[in-house]
Scaffold this active site. Sequence first.
Site, short mmCIF file in Angstrom:
data_model
loop_
_atom_site.label_atom_id
_atom_site.label_comp_id
_atom_site.label_asym_id
_atom_site.label_seq_id
_atom_site.Cartn_x
_atom_site.Cartn_y
_atom_site.Cartn_z
N GLY A 85 15.21 19.86 68.77
CA GLY A 85 16.16 19.79 69.88
C GLY A 85 16.31 21.13 70.56
O GLY A 85 17.20 21.91 70.23
N SER A 135 14.91 21.97 74.45
CA SER A 135 15.11 21.89 75.91
C SER A 135 16.31 21.03 76.28
O SER A 135 16.65 20.07 75.59
CB SER A 135 13.87 21.31 76.58
OG SER A 135 12.77 22.13 76.38
N SER A 158 10.48 15.50 71.25
CA SER A 158 9.32 14.70 70.85
C SER A 158 9.71 13.73 69.75
O SER A 158 10.23 14.14 68.71
CB SER A 158 8.19 15.59 70.32
OG SER A 158 7.87 16.56 71.26
N GLU A 162 4.98 27.08 66.82
CA GLU A 162 4.71 25.94 67.69
C GLU A 162 3.55 26.28 68.63
O GLU A 162 2.65 25.48 68.84
CB GLU A 162 5.96 25.58 68.50
CG GLU A 162 5.72 24.39 69.42
CD GLU A 162 6.94 24.01 70.24
OE1 GLU A 162 7.96 24.71 70.16
OE2 GLU A 162 6.84 23.00 70.96
N GLU A 216 3.17 30.05 82.50
CA GLU A 216 3.75 31.18 83.24
C GLU A 216 4.72 31.97 82.37
O GLU A 216 4.77 33.20 82.44
CB GLU A 216 4.45 30.67 84.51
CG GLU A 216 3.49 30.15 85.58
CD GLU A 216 2.79 28.84 85.21
OE1 GLU A 216 3.30 28.09 84.36
OE2 GLU A 216 1.71 28.57 85.78
#
Lengths: 378, 389
Positions: B132, B134, B166, B248, B374
């Site tokens: 958990g 974003s 996810s 990750e 980015e």
Amino acid sequence: MALVLNEEQQLLKESAEGFLTEKAPVSQLRKLRDDADETGFSKELWTEMSEMGFAGLLVDEEQGGTGFGYVGAGIVAEAMGKTLSASPFMASGVVAASVIKAAGSDAQKEALLPAIAAGEVIVTLAVDETSRHAPEETVLKAEKSGDGYKLSGMKTFVPEGHVADKIIVLARTSGEAGDTEGLSLFLVDRGASGLIVDRTVSVDSRNWAKLTFEGVSAGADALLGREGKAYGALDGALDGARIVVAAELLGIAQHCFDETVEYLKERKQFGVPIGSFQALQHRAAQLYSEIEITRSAVLKALQMADAGGNVSWFASLAKAKASKTAELATNEAIQMHGGIGMTDEFDMGFYIKRARVLQHLYGDFNYHADRFARCSGY
Amino acid sequence: MSDLEAFRAETRAWLEDNCPPSMRTPMKGEADFCWGGRKFKFQSDDQKKWLERMASRGWTVPTWPKEYGGGGLSKDEAKILASEMKRIKARSPLTSFGIWMLGPALLKFGTHEQKLEHLPPIARGEIRWCQGYSEPNAGSDLASLATKAEDKGDHYIINGQKIWTSYADKADWIFCLIRTDTSSKHEGISFILFDMASEGVSTKPIKLISGYSPFCETFFDDVKAYKKNLVGEVNKGWTVAKYLLTHERTGISEMGLPVPLNRLAVDKLGTNGAGELSETMLRHQIAEHEIDAMSFMFTMERAQDEVKAGNEMGAYSSFLKAYGTELNKDRHELIVKINGSDAFEWEGQFSNNGEIARSWLRTKGNSIEGGTTEVQLNIISKRVLGLPG
């Protein structure tokens, strides 16, 4: 084998970088150019480099070399890419030594390798005949004559060919242009009768020669390897050389990148360092990434060359990738330096010029991308 | 025989005896992955057997300590295990965010009790985790997250919303970044674990352009989370989060590890008399891609060897993530080009329900999830190159 430098190799890297930065920085190349030096490098410096062991990195210790192998040669080449030190290192210590090791008889190796390693004799390879690298397209003829041969034809893009003591010439003893069969290697003296040597000053302030053979005599003992069977050994030796050239290109890319990052931190516009602009930060970060993956491809290929066997796939991978990255790095370096990057007073011009010559040497990106695909089965 | 050689021989024999034949065939798609967890339905007895046997040796997490359910293997032994599994084409027995992401963070920041409670069920595939991070208004600017916890003594009450979680609808527990202090941005975030079966948790799958729904919106309405499941210090969760993100990112970058395109291209397009792909422009594109892909593969190898040699790699994971995911996108564009109109089948057996198209579309998220390309380039320019902020 771990894909990192071992302790001994790390020491070689440090000593090469230290030596070249002090004794042969880019300012020396500039001076050679400004003085219109006809040799194109300092002979005294080459002697010193040889004493440091740089000329004999590929030569075994029993034959007077330092036996560092291709990884060692790559380390020194990368350091030279950073300083643009002019010398016959690549021509004699890498390319010629590789070819002699791959194709020469025991007697020829004994006669030449210790002398190359000592820097006493400079040997170079004459392979290209047109503006494209294509060994199998060789048409320079070697015809039987008495016990030996007579060589007739042209060679170009022969590094240090204007000062080399001996030249290894790829010649056709049978077959047609395009055949890999029928090619032979000969060792001739630069002063041989009928050999016309034209010094060519190159864009990178180095020198190569155009050679015209007008019936140059070569004895049977001048044949390096078996008549008509030179291609395999030559291509194998060239693969080793291509990887070392890739390492020099990596050094150029790394140097241009490091200089550019420093400049981005110093140069101020709009009251702030230009390196605080995201447009430039991202380009720098992307260039960093390309250099990192190039470094891996080059080191892997160097290690595989030392392990022996056919390394065509690795050599073409490394040479293609390093060529592309060096092109990007030199172009980006000039763009990000702005106007100063275009001035002759600033050194960046030397790097972009040297890079393009090395990118082309022994096959450019397209040559090696094509060859990489063929080696991969497509 | 050296210890490592003996280990290899022993491992080879054990795998031969214990890896069921059906677990040595290539996975055909999403459905063949074994995720474990309370809600998971095994595809076959073999899949279950394979997980249980590997877990019994701690080999779902070979390098974790034995007391936490791991195999206690050295890096060299783990490398041998991986190569022996590859030799017989063994499937991974368990795919798990617990292994890949939470585990390393717990091993570093968790208390002994937390490790004992949470790690063994991860290793055995009993508890499936989700992440958990974003929120609708905290994407690239993750630290601006607003889901908040109220301190209630021995527990917190959590309210807010996460997004891009996810498999939240399939997960048993969540590791979550929660705001515990509103006066500081980075120093007001805590790393908290709680059960997805808790009252007040709800999930809603998001349908993607691939037609799949691997992500959810996740809502917390007065959810109770116990303080014993706070990892690291209160308000220091950003440190844990950053450490976890490097894992990750390394994991995502491995997607850039290529299966060479040459076989696919030769089968599909055919070659000319010289053994070269008949379509010369595509051949050129493939070669150019593969040169980068192979160089990247050697970079992953080099990065691992650098770590083994004791060199700190730090923000290197950002470079690997950015490069690996961009490569993977490029690679799937090429796969679509190689397959031509066959790539556009969306349904039906021939295309395995549009596997090529759906995989291609899925890769577009690779350079967004786990921090966009980015954002990675920002990290490289600041932390590796030292460019001014």
